[in-house]
Design a protein around this motif. Structure first.
Motif, mmCIF file in Angstrom:
data_model
loop_
_atom_site.group_PDB
_atom_site.id
_atom_site.type_symbol
_atom_site.label_atom_id
_atom_site.label_comp_id
_atom_site.label_asym_id
_atom_site.label_seq_id
_atom_site.Cartn_x
_atom_site.Cartn_y
_atom_site.Cartn_z
ATOM 1 N N LYS A 90 0.895 -1.344 -0.047
ATOM 2 C CA LYS A 90 0.071 0.009 0.011
ATOM 3 C C LYS A 90 0.883 1.277 0.189
ATOM 4 C CE LYS A 90 -3.870 2.170 2.362
ATOM 5 N NZ LYS A 90 -4.966 1.992 3.437
ATOM 6 N N ALA A 91 0.747 2.063 -1.076
ATOM 7 C CA ALA A 91 1.568 3.472 -1.073
ATOM 8 C C ALA A 91 0.982 4.149 -0.030
ATOM 9 C CB ALA A 91 1.078 3.996 -2.482
ATOM 10 N N SER A 92 2.064 4.813 0.590
ATOM 11 C CA SER A 92 1.951 5.988 1.605
ATOM 12 C C SER A 92 1.269 7.335 1.055
ATOM 13 C CB SER A 92 3.277 6.432 2.374
ATOM 14 O OG SER A 92 4.207 6.570 1.657
ATOM 15 N N LYS A 93 0.384 7.935 1.807
ATOM 16 C CA LYS A 93 -0.240 9.084 1.334
ATOM 17 C C LYS A 93 0.678 10.106 1.337
ATOM 18 C CE LYS A 93 -4.144 12.163 2.336
ATOM 19 N NZ LYS A 93 -5.363 12.436 3.476
ATOM 20 N N ALA A 94 0.652 10.776 0.156
ATOM 21 C CA ALA A 94 1.400 12.076 -0.078
ATOM 22 C C ALA A 94 1.275 12.917 0.934
ATOM 23 C CB ALA A 94 1.531 12.537 -1.606
ATOM 24 N N LYS A 95 2.230 13.649 1.351
ATOM 25 C CA LYS A 95 2.055 14.817 2.243
ATOM 26 C C LYS A 95 1.786 16.024 1.482
ATOM 27 C CE LYS A 95 5.300 13.593 6.059
ATOM 28 N NZ LYS A 95 6.273 13.892 6.945
ATOM 29 N N THR A 96 0.758 16.807 2.047
ATOM 30 C CA THR A 96 0.264 18.011 1.761
ATOM 31 C C THR A 96 1.682 19.049 1.448
ATOM 32 O OG1 THR A 96 -0.503 18.999 3.571
ATOM 33 C CG2 THR A 96 -1.845 17.399 2.443
ATOM 34 N N PRO A 97 1.498 20.246 0.875
ATOM 35 C CA PRO A 97 2.617 21.295 0.917
ATOM 36 C C PRO A 97 2.710 21.763 2.335
ATOM 37 C CG PRO A 97 1.246 21.453 -1.001
ATOM 38 C CD PRO A 97 0.509 20.513 -0.043
ATOM 39 N N ALA A 98 1.729 21.806 3.186
ATOM 40 C CA ALA A 98 1.595 22.238 4.541
ATOM 41 C C ALA A 98 2.365 21.489 5.426
ATOM 42 C CB ALA A 98 0.007 22.703 5.218
ATOM 43 N N GLU A 99 2.021 20.147 5.240
ATOM 44 C CA GLU A 99 2.714 19.002 6.158
ATOM 45 C C GLU A 99 4.360 19.100 5.560
ATOM 46 O OE1 GLU A 99 -0.724 15.950 6.789
ATOM 47 O OE2 GLU A 99 0.243 15.823 5.196
ATOM 48 N N GLN A 100 4.432 19.303 4.484
ATOM 49 C CA GLN A 100 5.937 19.175 4.080
ATOM 50 C C GLN A 100 6.542 20.449 4.714
ATOM 51 O OE1 GLN A 100 6.422 18.969 -0.348
ATOM 52 N NE2 GLN A 100 4.713 17.162 -0.285
ATOM 53 N N ALA A 101 6.058 21.483 4.799
ATOM 54 C CA ALA A 101 6.663 23.049 5.398
ATOM 55 C C ALA A 101 6.689 22.674 6.808
ATOM 56 C CB ALA A 101 5.787 24.279 5.168
ATOM 57 N N GLU A 102 5.797 21.945 7.663
ATOM 58 C CA GLU A 102 5.983 21.771 8.822
ATOM 59 C C GLU A 102 6.999 20.772 9.192
ATOM 60 O OE1 GLU A 102 2.205 19.954 10.443
ATOM 61 O OE2 GLU A 102 1.344 22.029 10.671
ATOM 62 N N ASP A 103 7.258 19.922 8.316
ATOM 63 C CA ASP A 103 8.558 19.159 8.433
ATOM 64 C C ASP A 103 10.044 19.803 8.403
ATOM 65 O OD1 ASP A 103 7.023 16.769 8.713
ATOM 66 O OD2 ASP A 103 7.115 16.327 6.746
ATOM 67 N N ARG A 104 9.919 20.741 7.736
ATOM 68 C CA ARG A 104 11.426 21.805 7.533
ATOM 69 C C ARG A 104 11.418 22.690 8.881
ATOM 70 N NH1 ARG A 104 9.325 21.637 2.147
ATOM 71 N NH2 ARG A 104 8.430 23.746 2.529
ATOM 72 N N LEU A 105 10.251 22.815 9.783
ATOM 73 C CA LEU A 105 10.454 23.865 10.819
ATOM 74 C C LEU A 105 11.405 23.343 11.688
ATOM 75 C CD1 LEU A 105 6.776 24.496 11.603
ATOM 76 C CD2 LEU A 105 8.186 25.988 10.354
ATOM 77 N N VAL A 106 12.167 24.311 12.511
ATOM 78 C CA VAL A 106 13.290 24.211 13.493
ATOM 79 C C VAL A 106 12.877 24.742 14.729
ATOM 80 C CG1 VAL A 106 15.649 24.626 14.064
ATOM 81 C CG2 VAL A 106 15.032 24.001 11.549
ATOM 82 N N PHE A 107 12.470 24.207 15.756
ATOM 83 C CA PHE A 107 12.174 24.726 16.903
ATOM 84 C C PHE A 107 13.174 25.023 17.868
ATOM 85 C CE2 PHE A 107 8.780 21.745 15.021
ATOM 86 C CZ PHE A 107 7.675 22.783 15.157
ATOM 87 N N ASP A 108 13.827 26.189 17.718
ATOM 88 C CA ASP A 108 14.978 26.643 18.325
ATOM 89 C C ASP A 108 15.148 27.483 19.053
ATOM 90 O OD1 ASP A 108 15.111 27.749 16.005
ATOM 91 O OD2 ASP A 108 17.140 27.569 15.502
ATOM 92 N N LYS A 109 14.085 28.421 19.183
ATOM 93 C CA LYS A 109 13.982 29.652 20.034
ATOM 94 C C LYS A 109 13.148 29.708 21.065
ATOM 95 C CE LYS A 109 15.764 31.778 16.271
ATOM 96 N NZ LYS A 109 17.168 32.462 16.465
ATOM 97 N N PRO A 110 13.876 29.884 22.397
ATOM 98 C CA PRO A 110 13.196 29.685 23.521
ATOM 99 C C PRO A 110 12.349 31.063 23.908
ATOM 100 C CG PRO A 110 15.679 30.498 23.830
ATOM 101 C CD PRO A 110 15.266 30.285 22.460
ATOM 102 N N PHE A 111 11.123 30.663 24.540
ATOM 103 C CA PHE A 111 10.210 31.612 25.169
ATOM 104 C C PHE A 111 9.519 31.151 26.025
ATOM 105 C CE2 PHE A 111 7.853 29.732 21.875
ATOM 106 C CZ PHE A 111 6.377 29.543 22.420
ATOM 107 N N GLU A 112 8.936 32.399 26.995
ATOM 108 C CA GLU A 112 8.186 31.639 27.978
ATOM 109 C C GLU A 112 6.709 31.731 27.947
ATOM 110 O OE1 GLU A 112 8.056 32.713 32.960
ATOM 111 O OE2 GLU A 112 9.234 33.744 31.616
ATOM 112 N N LEU A 113 5.792 30.862 28.301
ATOM 113 C CA LEU A 113 4.344 31.366 28.364
ATOM 114 C C LEU A 113 3.868 31.321 29.763
ATOM 115 C CD1 LEU A 113 1.899 31.143 26.423
ATOM 116 C CD2 LEU A 113 1.617 28.731 26.929
ATOM 117 N N GLN A 114 3.176 32.528 29.796
ATOM 118 C CA GLN A 114 2.897 32.810 31.313
ATOM 119 C C GLN A 114 1.190 32.803 31.268
ATOM 120 O OE1 GLN A 114 4.583 36.845 31.993
ATOM 121 N NE2 GLN A 114 6.492 35.840 32.951
ATOM 122 N N HIS A 115 0.694 32.701 32.565
ATOM 123 C CA HIS A 115 -0.631 32.549 32.981
ATOM 124 C C HIS A 115 -0.864 33.721 34.068
ATOM 125 C CE1 HIS A 115 -4.239 31.065 34.918
ATOM 126 N NE2 HIS A 115 -4.618 30.811 33.613
#
Length: 219
Positions: A5-30
Motif C-alpha cells: 500500500k502506497a503511503s499518502k503523499a504529504k500536503t505542502p503544509a505538512e511538508q513545510a511543517e517537517d522543515r520547521l526548526v524549533f530552536d527559539k526559547p520563550f516563556e508562556l505565562q498565565h
C-alpha cells in the motif's frame, strides 16, 4: 502476495511543517487572578517568524510596533490557552507579547501557531473609597488602592473626541481583567491620579479610559 500500500503523499503544509526548526526559547505565562500577577506556565522552544510591522494599523487595538508568529509542537497543556487566550501571554527576548490568535490547522494537534503582538505594560492603582462613622458619628472617608498589571494602548482621535463629549481630556487607555474592576472612578497611573471617564468590556478584560476633567484643567 499482497500489494504494497502506497503511503499518502504529504500536503505542502505538512511538508513545510517537517522543515520547521524549533530552536527559539520563550516563556508562556498565565495570569493569576487571586494574586494579581503573571506567573510562569511553560518554557517552550518554537519556530518564530521575524517581527512584522504594525505601523499604520488601528492604533486603538494595536499599541505595539510588531507582532510575531510562534509555532510550537502541540501538547495537551496548550488546550487551556485556546479556551482562555486572554489569560496567557508570551515573554520573548525579555519583552511581553499579547496573544491575539491560536491556530490548530485542521484540528490536527501537531503544530500550533500562536500570533502575539508586542505590548507596553505598566501598573495601575485603582482607588476605592469607603465611609465609616467615628465614635461621635462623624463620617470618615477612607481610600484604599489596589495595584494591578495593565496593558497601555494608544488612544485614537475618535476616542479622544468621545471623551471630550463627557468633559474629559483623555490621557490613557489601560486594559485589565474585568474580574478585577469593581466600578472604581479614580486611578493612579505613572505617578498621577486620573478620573476613569468610561469603560469598555473586551472579552474577559475591560479597557479603562483615564483622563482629567476639562473643568479642573481650566481652573
Amino acid at each position: 502476495m499482497k500489494p504494497v500500500k502506497a503511503s499518502k503523499a504529504k500536503t505542502p503544509a505538512e511538508q513545510a511543517e517537517d522543515r520547521l526548526v524549533f530552536d527559539k526559547p520563550f516563556e508562556l505565562q498565565h495570569y493569576d487572578l487571586t494574586q494579581h500577577i503573571w506567573t510562569s506556565f511553560e518554557h517552550l522552544h518554537g519556530n518564530i517568524n521575524k517581527a512584522i510591522s504594525m505601523g499604520g494599523q488601528n492604533p486603538s487595538d494595536n499599541a505595539h510596533s510588531s507582532r510575531c508568529t510562534f509555532r510550537v509542537r502541540y501538547h495537551a497543556a496548550l488546550d487551556g490557552v485556546r479556551s482562555e487566550i486572554q489569560h496567557y501571554r508570551i515573554i520573548y527576548g525579555g519583552e511581553p507579547y499579547e496573544l491575539t490568535d491560536y491556530d490548530d490547522y485542521n484540528e490536527r494537534r501537531t503544530i500550533i501557531k500562536l500570533i502575539a503582538s508586542r505590548i507596553r505594560t505598566g501598573t495601575i492603582a485603582l482607588i476605592s473609597e469607603s465611609t465609616t462613622e467615628d465614635e461621635i458619628g462623624q463620617q470618615i472617608k477612607t481610600e484604599t488602592t489596589l495595584d494591578l498589571p495593565c496593558i497601555e494602548y494608544e488612544t485614537t482621535q475618535d476616542e479622544r473626541a468621545d471623551a471630550y463629549q463627557i468633559d474629559l481630556m483623555l490621557a490613557h487607555r489601560l486594559r485589565i481583567f474585568r474580574d478585577e474592576y469593581n466600578g472604581e472612578r479614580r486611578a493612579e497611573y505613572d505617578g498621577k491620579t486620573y478620573r476613569i471617564g468610561s469603560v469598555r468590556y473586551v472579552g474577559d478584560c475591560v479597557d479603562l479610559y483615564l483622563g482629567e476633567r476639562i473643568g479642573d484643567l481650566n481652573a
